[in-house]
Motif scaffolding. Sequence first.
Motif, PDB file in Angstrom:
ATOM      1  N   ILE A   1       0.993  -1.276  -0.321  1.00  0.00           N
ATOM      2  CA  ILE A   1       0.006   0.194   0.389  1.00  0.00           C
ATOM      3  C   ILE A   1       1.151   0.784  -0.015  1.00  0.00           C
ATOM      4  O   ILE A   1       1.638   1.457   1.245  1.00  0.00           O
ATOM      5  N   ASP A   2       0.990   2.214  -0.893  1.00  0.00           N
ATOM      6  CA  ASP A   2       1.779   3.461  -1.384  1.00  0.00           C
ATOM      7  C   ASP A   2       0.992   4.123  -0.911  1.00  0.00           C
ATOM      8  O   ASP A   2      -0.432   4.959  -0.932  1.00  0.00           O
ATOM      9  N   VAL A   3       1.451   4.903   0.269  1.00  0.00           N
ATOM     10  CA  VAL A   3       0.549   6.288   0.737  1.00  0.00           C
ATOM     11  C   VAL A   3       1.134   7.067   0.551  1.00  0.00           C
ATOM     12  O   VAL A   3       2.122   7.283   0.870  1.00  0.00           O
TER      13      VAL A   3
ATOM     14  N   THR B   1       3.989  18.417  -5.561  1.00  0.00           N
ATOM     15  CA  THR B   1       5.198  18.634  -4.991  1.00  0.00           C
ATOM     16  C   THR B   1       5.513  17.817  -3.988  1.00  0.00           C
ATOM     17  O   THR B   1       4.106  17.573  -2.949  1.00  0.00           O
ATOM     18  N   PHE B   2       6.357  16.069  -3.872  1.00  0.00           N
ATOM     19  CA  PHE B   2       6.486  15.074  -2.642  1.00  0.00           C
ATOM     20  C   PHE B   2       6.508  16.386  -1.713  1.00  0.00           C
ATOM     21  O   PHE B   2       7.501  16.694  -1.232  1.00  0.00           O
ATOM     22  N   LEU B   3       5.634  15.860  -0.601  1.00  0.00           N
ATOM     23  CA  LEU B   3       5.985  16.044   0.612  1.00  0.00           C
ATOM     24  C   LEU B   3       5.964  14.745   1.418  1.00  0.00           C
ATOM     25  O   LEU B   3       6.802  15.228   2.351  1.00  0.00           O
ATOM     26  N   GLY B   4       6.155  13.662   1.391  1.00  0.00           N
ATOM     27  CA  GLY B   4       6.348  12.743   1.329  1.00  0.00           C
ATOM     28  C   GLY B   4       5.403  11.176   1.760  1.00  0.00           C
ATOM     29  O   GLY B   4       4.445  10.935   0.936  1.00  0.00           O
ATOM     30  N   ARG B   5       5.802  10.165   1.836  1.00  0.00           N
ATOM     31  CA  ARG B   5       5.035   8.600   1.369  1.00  0.00           C
ATOM     32  C   ARG B   5       5.377   7.730   3.216  1.00  0.00           C
ATOM     33  O   ARG B   5       6.050   7.880   3.405  1.00  0.00           O
ATOM     34  N   VAL B   6       4.267   7.067   2.444  1.00  0.00           N
ATOM     35  CA  VAL B   6       4.685   5.868   3.280  1.00  0.00           C
ATOM     36  C   VAL B   6       4.650   4.291   2.684  1.00  0.00           C
ATOM     37  O   VAL B   6       3.270   4.257   1.662  1.00  0.00           O
ATOM     38  N   ARG B   7       4.806   3.257   3.343  1.00  0.00           N
ATOM     39  CA  ARG B   7       5.106   2.261   2.339  1.00  0.00           C
ATOM     40  C   ARG B   7       5.098   1.418   3.014  1.00  0.00           C
ATOM     41  O   ARG B   7       5.265   0.757   3.928  1.00  0.00           O
ATOM     42  N   ILE B   8       3.097   0.360   3.022  1.00  0.00           N
ATOM     43  CA  ILE B   8       3.136  -0.374   4.082  1.00  0.00           C
ATOM     44  C   ILE B   8       2.806  -1.876   3.012  1.00  0.00           C
ATOM     45  O   ILE B   8       2.127  -1.714   2.363  1.00  0.00           O
ATOM     46  N   SER B   9       3.335  -3.313   3.728  1.00  0.00           N
ATOM     47  CA  SER B   9       3.109  -4.460   3.043  1.00  0.00           C
ATOM     48  C   SER B   9       1.532  -4.626   4.077  1.00  0.00           C
ATOM     49  O   SER B   9       1.290  -4.233   5.017  1.00  0.00           O
TER      50      SER B   9
ATOM     51  N   GLN C   1      -2.264   4.400  13.584  1.00  0.00           N
ATOM     52  CA  GLN C   1      -1.075   4.296  13.909  1.00  0.00           C
ATOM     53  C   GLN C   1      -0.529   4.954  13.043  1.00  0.00           C
ATOM     54  O   GLN C   1      -1.258   5.342  12.218  1.00  0.00           O
ATOM     55  N   ARG C   2       0.780   6.055  13.248  1.00  0.00           N
ATOM     56  CA  ARG C   2       1.211   7.001  12.460  1.00  0.00           C
ATOM     57  C   ARG C   2       2.163   6.531  12.295  1.00  0.00           C
ATOM     58  O   ARG C   2       3.354   5.799  12.807  1.00  0.00           O
ATOM     59  N   TYR C   3       2.551   7.430  10.683  1.00  0.00           N
ATOM     60  CA  TYR C   3       3.704   6.544  10.730  1.00  0.00           C
ATOM     61  C   TYR C   3       4.945   8.099  10.128  1.00  0.00           C
ATOM     62  O   TYR C   3       4.292   8.406   9.742  1.00  0.00           O
ATOM     63  N   PRO C   4       6.167   7.505  10.099  1.00  0.00           N
ATOM     64  CA  PRO C   4       6.940   8.964   9.760  1.00  0.00           C
ATOM     65  C   PRO C   4       7.269   8.958   8.392  1.00  0.00           C
ATOM     66  O   PRO C   4       7.047   7.738   7.697  1.00  0.00           O
ATOM     67  N   LEU C   5       6.797  10.090   7.971  1.00  0.00           N
ATOM     68  CA  LEU C   5       6.834  10.365   6.030  1.00  0.00           C
ATOM     69  C   LEU C   5       8.109   9.862   5.717  1.00  0.00           C
ATOM     70  O   LEU C   5       9.176  10.200   6.304  1.00  0.00           O
ATOM     71  N   GLU C   6       8.318   9.125   5.085  1.00  0.00           N
ATOM     72  CA  GLU C   6       9.914   8.604   4.261  1.00  0.00           C
ATOM     73  C   GLU C   6      10.324   9.421   3.017  1.00  0.00           C
ATOM     74  O   GLU C   6       9.093  10.283   2.267  1.00  0.00           O
ATOM     75  N   LYS C   7      11.360   9.901   3.158  1.00  0.00           N
ATOM     76  CA  LYS C   7      12.250  10.181   1.107  1.00  0.00           C
ATOM     77  C   LYS C   7      12.249   9.246   0.611  1.00  0.00           C
ATOM     78  O   LYS C   7      11.982   8.243   0.344  1.00  0.00           O
ATOM     79  N   ARG C   8      12.289  10.574  -0.982  1.00  0.00           N
ATOM     80  CA  ARG C   8      11.524   9.674  -2.124  1.00  0.00           C
ATOM     81  C   ARG C   8      12.830   9.461  -2.540  1.00  0.00           C
ATOM     82  O   ARG C   8      13.216   8.630  -3.699  1.00  0.00           O
ATOM     83  N   GLY C   9      13.735  10.758  -2.442  1.00  0.00           N
ATOM     84  CA  GLY C   9      14.610  10.468  -3.457  1.00  0.00           C
ATOM     85  C   GLY C   9      16.023  11.218  -1.895  1.00  0.00           C
ATOM     86  O   GLY C   9      15.553  11.022  -1.159  1.00  0.00           O
ATOM     87  N   LEU C  10      17.528  11.154  -2.543  1.00  0.00           N
ATOM     88  CA  LEU C  10      18.747  11.454  -1.171  1.00  0.00           C
ATOM     89  C   LEU C  10      18.441  12.967  -1.132  1.00  0.00           C
ATOM     90  O   LEU C  10      18.206  13.775  -0.073  1.00  0.00           O
ATOM     91  N   PHE C  11      17.837  13.971  -2.220  1.00  0.00           N
ATOM     92  CA  PHE C  11      17.200  14.654  -1.718  1.00  0.00           C
ATOM     93  C   PHE C  11      16.664  15.405  -1.336  1.00  0.00           C
ATOM     94  O   PHE C  11      15.974  16.668  -1.492  1.00  0.00           O
ATOM     95  N   SER C  12      15.298  15.438  -1.638  1.00  0.00           N
ATOM     96  CA  SER C  12      14.163  15.131  -0.860  1.00  0.00           C
ATOM     97  C   SER C  12      14.240  15.540   0.402  1.00  0.00           C
ATOM     98  O   SER C  12      15.432  15.249   1.429  1.00  0.00           O
TER      99      SER C  12
END
Length: 1017
Positions: free
Chosen positions: A70-72, A90-98, A114-125
């Motif tokens: 599940i890609d949020v 513009t990208f603000l963050g994402r969460v990938r859940i199995s 549940q609260r999930y911390p937002l993750e980066k999409r790239g190195l410079f995000s």
Amino acid sequence: MTRMKLAVEISDAADLAPKDGAASCNPYVEVEFDEQRQRTSTKPADRWPHWNQTLLFDVRDPARLASLHIDVSVLHDRRLHDHNATRPHTFLGRVRISAASVAVAASPQEAVLQRYPLEKRGLFSRVSGDIALRIYIVHQQQQQQDHAAADHAPPPSQQQQDQVEAAAGDPANERVISRSAAPQTQKQDPDHQPEKPRIFRSVPASSSASGASEPRRATLHAVAAPPPPPGQPVVVPRPAAPAPAPAPSSFGLVETKPPLPAKMGPRAAAAAAAKIASTYDMVEPMMYLYVSVVKARDLPNMDVTGALDPFVEVKLGNFKGVTRHLEKNPNPVWRQTFAFSAEHLQANQLEVVVKDKDMIKDDFVGRVAFDMTDIPQRLPPDSPLAPQWYRLADRRGEKLHHGEIMLAVWKGTQADEAFPEAWHSDAHSLPPEVLATTRAKVYYSPKLAYLKVHVIAAQDVVPADRGGRPLAPTIAKIQLGWQVRRTRPQQTANPVWNEEFMFVAGEPYDEPLVITLEEKVAAGRDEPVGRVIIPVAAPYVPRNDLAKSIDSKWFNLSRALSADEAAAAVANKDKTFATKLHLRLSLETAYHVLDESTHYSSDLQPSAKKLRKGAVGILEVGILSARNLLPSMKNPYCVAKYGAKWVRTRTLLNTLAPQWNEQYTWEVFDPCTVITVAAFDNGLGKAAADQRIGKVRIRLSTLEMDRVYTHLYPLMALSPSGLKKTGELHLAVRFTCTAWANMLGMYGRPLLPKMHYTHPISVLQLDYLRFQAMQMVAARLGRAEPPLRREVVEYMLDVDSHMFSLRRSKANFNRIRSLFSGAVAVAKWMDGICKWKNPLTTVLVHLLFLILVCYPELILPTVFLYLFMIGVWNYRRRPRKPPHMDTVLSQAEPGLVHPDELDEEFDTFPTTKPSDVVRMRYDRLRSVAGRVQTVVGDLATQGERAQALLSWRDPRATAIFIMLSLIVAVVLYVTPFQVVAVVLGLYLLRHPRFRSKQPSVPFNFYKRLPAKSDMLL
């Protein structure tokens, strides 16, 4: 027909990265699952948006669910203010859940938010913040009319798609739909009924006027059906059937990955530290609005009598907290704090209203209003917020000439000092006496010690009745509280008992020791001759910390029959009664008072403080949440015990998916101890007992250092009807070592204090003292405020673990059988070697045997090297999860235990069952005991045959054995040891061609030796 749906409820996001150049952003959420993409509405200029929208996805193939994700994605809508933007978002963050971690829920309330911390999409995000999601799977009943409508629904034309796509450009009618295209539905097999396309709309909270002022924009999603008529409501389907019963595999442990600061990386942990104190790094931060109502002054009079009975109402949306009313007091002092959880922040304004209590209708005095955006945020270790005086206003907002109220309003987390004593928003309706039982508390067990009473003798005992009756047998009755022990009767005027008794005493030693000399006049009739009352506290009873010898003393007995009379006789120095009692008393503080079973004890320290060792580590436990509780358990709370410290979480009312997020810490003095965590359903002060939900035990020695374990532990309840899963408890556990050398040295020390081995206590007496200690702990904690109820303490301490259980007996038998399974496997392997089942292995064993015989100094190094290699090989298969309750090992699953065995296990003592049931169980017990008796008899027979070799019970067998012993001694004397070992080893490893199927001569000789079985009646 039942269809599976994946529901993704998007609650809110926090602390998003600014993207619009004005320190804000226009966020919306896009969710993609199995080639289906949906999105929420856009929240303009909001870095802390709240959506509270649920998106539903079709689970097309349940067998592939475990392999899907599940890609949020959280995106910033650039077209909201820049219509000519080249990039729409513009990208603000994402969460990938199995999807494999998503559970089935009968209702959204059963799923965990549940609260999930937002993750980066790239190195410079540049990403910050987190998002709150509730993800679960529901079973939806598809109606027959949906199928009929789907059969006759024509495929939409391109014009209809354009119309719907144009309508989607309106933010007020923004919708999220599937990416399935219309041509795909036309190519389906005619026998297959196509699914009806679903359109999901989300209407923003803003009015139509504000929505009309926003620019129209087109969506990027394809449309598979025409839009519904204007004004038609969109209904989100709810599951029509409850979740299926859990499979037997649901009793296992499930590892989780909650967004805890302790499990995040360095940068994420630094961001999380801004939300919650460092001491709460093993729980998820939960935001609360705190309102501290301190006092008021100079309140105006509202009644014609001039009296004022003021109280305060704190209102936030539909939630309200009320203080107690104070009669006839214009300057009241309340000092009450109210807490509103983030889930209950449903209004933009907080209102504090002062009212006058009246019989018919409460009168309005004044109010103070706060805008939610102006309330400050406080995080420990900041100092508490200072309360301020606020002038009261009338209903129109105009300030009153008289009346002020002192308040403190702030936003904080559960790490705030006001959290434990606050009146929470879900419990404001409870009365104060019941509300106290819902708060989080910490308890400590009383300090216990063994009181040793050595009754030596008595002197000049005279009958209780001085009418010339001879002296009857006398006994000494020793009583400490409810603990009563008696000596053996002695029929003499100077009896000598020399008996020793032990009692459990607890500080502050309020109950005195009462020793009564009684005369057994008749059966069931004891006449008191005299008594002595001795306070247990120092200096009356000495403390024995170093196992030293204690001097005995003579005590004068008093004829007083009550404690007050005896104390008055001692004060008046009444010495008319000459009978004396010889005693030796001591408080044995060098022992550890067992109040738990030694198999899973949490404390092994002696009672004397100066004999205790320093701490070797710190245990931190975060009680996060629970889920899948039974419908009858709506007021859950947890209790954890380790050592003398008990903790009780807050009771959450009317919920089946509670989220406590409370963290507690213990000092660890021995790593080979166990912590116990149990869940209960609060009876809210009623006569009914708190209901058990389940229990979890974790042995500290099985945990790795400094690792955070987060698992869902199954909660199970065993009842006469069988084993039942009552829910799952989410815990975070971390064991930190502070003294490595001391901790490793603990493995070489005795488990219990030295006194238990130099002056041991018998097993029967130790079991009796353990039961008395449990009762004393339960009585003391039951007198706390709020009380920790007796049924809770007894369940935590396993009071009934000593009762007979056929299920436990079978489980212990299987444990013994598995214990010897290794030796049996080695014996089978050796038998295969001897029978040459694998010739290559047998040849290698021959070579190894010859090498060890030629070089015997290599035997022990080879054995220990082999053990080392086995340990290294098993390291990669080491347990990755802490141990939990094993239903198969416990013989508790339905296929392993008979229902009548469980009914017998939960029977009272003495039994209350009918005579025919008791007779049947007695016959079954006799049958089992008969088999055990046969096995014990066979073991005794083999041992007696070994004794008969030299006992001359069989003269011929003994003569043969001693002559053979002489011959073997001579042969071994003249023959080198290596030759004997080689010959004996080659004989045992000989080829099956040289073996006989008949038993060997030594075996036949041993079987013919006599035993004592023929001497039994």
